[in-house]
Design an enzyme around this catalytic site. Structure first.
Site, PDB file in Angstrom:
ATOM      1  N   HIS A 198      47.031  40.108  29.532  1.00  0.00           N
ATOM      2  CA  HIS A 198      45.724  39.569  29.913  1.00  0.00           C
ATOM      3  C   HIS A 198      44.673  40.675  30.032  1.00  0.00           C
ATOM      4  O   HIS A 198      44.997  41.838  30.284  1.00  0.00           O
ATOM      5  CB  HIS A 198      45.800  38.692  31.176  1.00  0.00           C
ATOM      6  CG  HIS A 198      45.999  39.383  32.471  1.00  0.00           C
ATOM      7  ND1 HIS A 198      46.834  38.912  33.453  1.00  0.00           N
ATOM      8  CD2 HIS A 198      45.444  40.496  32.987  1.00  0.00           C
ATOM      9  CE1 HIS A 198      46.789  39.706  34.494  1.00  0.00           C
ATOM     10  NE2 HIS A 198      45.951  40.674  34.247  1.00  0.00           N
ATOM     11  N   GLU A 200      44.337  34.751  30.809  1.00  0.00           N
ATOM     12  CA  GLU A 200      45.786  34.692  30.686  1.00  0.00           C
ATOM     13  C   GLU A 200      46.192  34.272  29.272  1.00  0.00           C
ATOM     14  O   GLU A 200      45.384  33.720  28.518  1.00  0.00           O
ATOM     15  CB  GLU A 200      46.322  33.668  31.698  1.00  0.00           C
ATOM     16  CG  GLU A 200      46.074  34.047  33.155  1.00  0.00           C
ATOM     17  CD  GLU A 200      47.057  35.075  33.686  1.00  0.00           C
ATOM     18  OE1 GLU A 200      47.443  35.996  32.936  1.00  0.00           O
ATOM     19  OE2 GLU A 200      47.429  34.981  34.865  1.00  0.00           O
ATOM     20  N   ASN A 253      51.218  40.832  30.969  1.00  0.00           N
ATOM     21  CA  ASN A 253      51.416  39.765  29.984  1.00  0.00           C
ATOM     22  C   ASN A 253      50.317  39.781  28.914  1.00  0.00           C
ATOM     23  O   ASN A 253      50.154  38.821  28.181  1.00  0.00           O
ATOM     24  CB  ASN A 253      51.457  38.394  30.677  1.00  0.00           C
ATOM     25  CG  ASN A 253      50.189  38.106  31.465  1.00  0.00           C
ATOM     26  OD1 ASN A 253      49.238  38.890  31.414  1.00  0.00           O
ATOM     27  ND2 ASN A 253      50.164  37.006  32.179  1.00  0.00           N
ATOM     28  N   ASP A 292      36.003  40.206  37.118  1.00  0.00           N
ATOM     29  CA  ASP A 292      36.644  39.049  37.744  1.00  0.00           C
ATOM     30  C   ASP A 292      36.673  39.158  39.268  1.00  0.00           C
ATOM     31  O   ASP A 292      36.347  40.204  39.847  1.00  0.00           O
ATOM     32  CB  ASP A 292      38.069  38.882  37.189  1.00  0.00           C
ATOM     33  CG  ASP A 292      38.859  40.187  37.132  1.00  0.00           C
ATOM     34  OD1 ASP A 292      38.449  41.154  37.796  1.00  0.00           O
ATOM     35  OD2 ASP A 292      39.870  40.241  36.436  1.00  0.00           O
TER      36      ASP A 292
HETATM   37  C1  GLP Z   1      44.568  42.394  37.380  1.00  0.00           C
HETATM   38  C2  GLP Z   1      43.107  42.411  36.931  1.00  0.00           C
HETATM   39  C3  GLP Z   1      42.963  43.003  35.548  1.00  0.00           C
HETATM   40  C4  GLP Z   1      43.737  44.295  35.477  1.00  0.00           C
HETATM   41  C5  GLP Z   1      45.200  43.994  35.619  1.00  0.00           C
HETATM   42  C6  GLP Z   1      46.103  45.218  35.461  1.00  0.00           C
HETATM   43  O1  GLP Z   1      45.236  41.209  37.090  1.00  0.00           O
HETATM   44  N1  GLP Z   1      42.516  41.137  36.949  1.00  0.00           N
HETATM   45  O2  GLP Z   1      41.593  43.191  35.271  1.00  0.00           O
HETATM   46  O3  GLP Z   1      43.492  44.933  34.256  1.00  0.00           O
HETATM   47  O4  GLP Z   1      45.379  43.440  36.911  1.00  0.00           O
HETATM   48  O5  GLP Z   1      46.200  45.874  36.677  1.00  0.00           O
HETATM   49  P1  GLP Z   1      46.811  47.304  36.876  1.00  0.00           P
HETATM   50  O6  GLP Z   1      45.800  48.245  36.364  1.00  0.00           O
HETATM   51  O7  GLP Z   1      47.005  47.411  38.354  1.00  0.00           O
HETATM   52  O8  GLP Z   1      48.094  47.342  36.114  1.00  0.00           O
END
Ligand code: GLP
Length: 250
Positions: free
Chosen positions: A138, A143, A136, A67
């Site tokens: 995702h 989402e 959440n 992404d």
């Molecule tokens: C972001 C990214 C996700 C990632 C998520 C969790 O929203 N788009 O791909 O997995 O955050 O992030 P973290 O690893 O910092 O908890």
């Protein structure tokens, strides 16, 4: 589902890096699906170290990221392309022309998604897709409520996600409202999916996603349907799961 239960963030990073390294060693021209966020940072550091020590060779690897925020230039230290360069690509012997992310600066959202989706189709099946887990549920930026059939699309980020990612920006207003993400269908198309998760803040979500019903309300729950899905989780992240259900998945 195969679960590796590890002690803490450090061990999660080691196991994650080992699985990625094994993939690259066994298939030097692997197509790797990569993720951003704090979860993969420790694993990326190890991959950099092993590459610099001559133990790993990324020269034939191709990478495709999940992404990208819309509207952040690649010079912005909050864009995912910047993140990937800073934490991985700048320090390993990968061919930059074979590292792909959605084009966050394409003003035509539909075109950005279409182009990325076509690229995914041209590159073929991802060998190993790395994922983190959103608070959440995702994955990528899919989402809650995302249709499982979706391919690359533009997402209006939920307030929950914007506030979770707020810590990386200097003010609330700077957090983008939109992002481009691979859809769940693209993610599920990978030969092998590896999700890494650490910390108590994700414990409830780990239980819901991997031991609860499969539902678009919890996007990561779809991974239960994948025939080669590996979860690397530390004790804190697994603290809400029942011991018996964990033992069955080991
Ligand atoms: C972001 C990214 C996700 C990632 C998520 C969790 O929203 N788009 O791909 O997995 O955050 O992030 P973290 O690893 O910092 O908890």
């Amino acid at each position: 589902m195969k679960i590796y239960q590890v002690k803490d963030y450090q061990e999660m990073s080691l196991k994650t890096a080992e699985i990625i390294a094994a993939q690259v060693i066994l298939k030097p021209d692997s197509l790797l699906g990569l993720a951003t966020g704090s979860t993969p940072l420790g694993a990326y550091q190890l991959l950099v170290k092993w590459c610099q020590e001559g133990l790993l060779d990324f020269s034939k690897v191709t990478t495709i990221n999940l992404d990208e925020y819309q509207g952040l230039p690649e010079t912005s230290d909050q864009s995912y392309v910047y993140f990937m360069r800073k934490h991985l690509f700048d320090h390993i012997n990968i061919d930059r022309n074979r590292t792909f992310l959605p084009d966050g600066m394409e003003p035509d959202r539909e075109k950005a998604c279409r182009d990325y989706n076509e690229l995914l189709k041209t590159l073929g099946k991802t060998d190993l897709q790395l994922l983190g887990l959103g608070h959440n549920g995702h994955i990528g930026f899919n989402e809650p409520g995302s249709y499982f059939e979706k391919e690359t699309h533009c997402v209006k980020l939920s307030e929950r996600t914007r506030s979770a990612n707020r810590r990386f920006f200097s003010s609330e207003e700077e957090v983008p409202h939109y992002a481009f993400t691979m859809g769940i269908q693209n993610i599920m198309n990978a030969h092998h999916i590896l999700l890494a998760v650490s910390g108590e803040a994700k414990a409830e979500m780990v239980k819901e996603a991997f031991f609860g019903p499969i539902t678009p309300a919890v996007p990561a729950s779809v991974l239960q349907l994948h025939d080669h899905f590996t979860l690397v989780a530390d004790e804190a992240a697994l603290s809400k799961c029942e011991k018996e259900s964990l033992a069955m998945e080991e």
